[in-house]
Design an enzyme around this catalytic site. Structure first.
Site, PDB file in Angstrom:
ATOM      1  N   CYS A 104       0.835  -1.207   0.000  1.00  0.00           N
ATOM      2  CA  CYS A 104       0.000   0.000   0.000  1.00  0.00           C
ATOM      3  C   CYS A 104       0.867   1.254   0.000  1.00  0.00           C
ATOM      4  CB  CYS A 104      -0.928  -0.011   1.215  1.00  0.00           C
ATOM      5  SG  CYS A 104      -2.075   1.384   1.278  1.00  0.00           S
ATOM      6  N   CYS A 202      -6.262  -3.679   7.458  1.00  0.00           N
ATOM      7  CA  CYS A 202      -7.484  -2.871   7.525  1.00  0.00           C
ATOM      8  C   CYS A 202      -8.678  -3.527   6.846  1.00  0.00           C
ATOM      9  CB  CYS A 202      -7.225  -1.485   6.927  1.00  0.00           C
ATOM     10  SG  CYS A 202      -6.899  -1.465   5.136  1.00  0.00           S
TER      11      CYS A 202
END
Length: 231
Positions: A104, A202
């Site tokens: 990410c 997440c």
């Protein structure tokens, strides 16, 4: 005219304080809050998840209002699915151990986000990472150093950043501890001052990796033998 900096505002206390610090230093701060989760994950993820959710985007907006800075919500869900979620799922199915935060950072926060920053006329981007970016004039290279707070250090998740990416990023929290960051948030009257930290991946639900990976793995998951070193 002050220098424009784009701050990646996740809605958490760390990125919020990064924005507050840069605003107090006289920068022209503009926030970008990335919508990362594809709809199918948003619809099946418990609301108590504390990273990258719709609630976090609202928190980022409230912080921006408090700091009197603009914030834009940008849909990065397609890029996130391709570069982070699919990588995570397929790596596990191949017997590897992926780190989605590293992916990410490389492709979304310091890749996709930078393109949006350029469109807004910014020369640098800033994040709430606990790490330091330093420049070694002898070697002529940028490097990542550990943060002052060893309990929150995130330098390990940034090792894939290129020299070009490091040259345009600011990490205002590198010299601070988490308690100091929360105290700064309180001083600015930010409602996220006591917001819990995000500790897990997440986008994975509370039921765990297995239930998330199994229906998404391209190669499928099949049982195999577990062997000791002695066979």
């Amino acid at each position: 005219m002050s220098e424009r900096i784009i701050v990646a505002m996740s809605g958490g206390v760390d990125s919020s304080v990064a924005a507050a610090l840069l605003k107090s230093q006289g920068y022209d701060v503009v926030g970008i809050s990335l919508q990362l989760w594809p709809k199918e994950i948003c619809d099946t993820t418990p609301k108590e998840k504390v990273c990258c959710s719709a609630r976090d985007i609202e928190d980022a907006r409230e912080v921006a209002d408090r700091l009197n800075i603009p914030v834009y919500v940008v849909d990065a869900s397609s890029e996130f699915k391709l570069n982070v979620i699919d990588y995570f799922v397929n790596s596990y199915a191949a017997g590897e151990t992926p780190n989605p935060c590293v992916a990410c950072n490389r492709s979304i926060k310091f890749g996709f986000l930078w393109q949006k920053a350029l469109a807004l006329g910014a020369g640098k981007i800033a994040t709430g990472h606990y790490a330091k970016v330093v420049y070694d004039p002898v070697r002529g290279r940028y490097a990542i150093e550990e943060a002052a707070d060893p309990d929150k250090d995130q330098s390990y998740a940034l090792f894939q950043l290129t020299q070009d990416q490091l040259s345009r990023v600011i990490m205002p929290l590198g010299e601070l501890t988490k308690p100091q960051v929360r105290e700064i948030a309180r001083g600015h009257g930010l409602a996220v001052a006591e917001k819990p930290d995000s500790q897990e991946v997440c986008f994975v639900p509370a039921s765990g990796y297995r239930d998330f990976i199994r229906p998404r793995a391209l190669a499928g998951l099949t049982p195999g033998p577990i062997e000791t070193q002695e066979g």
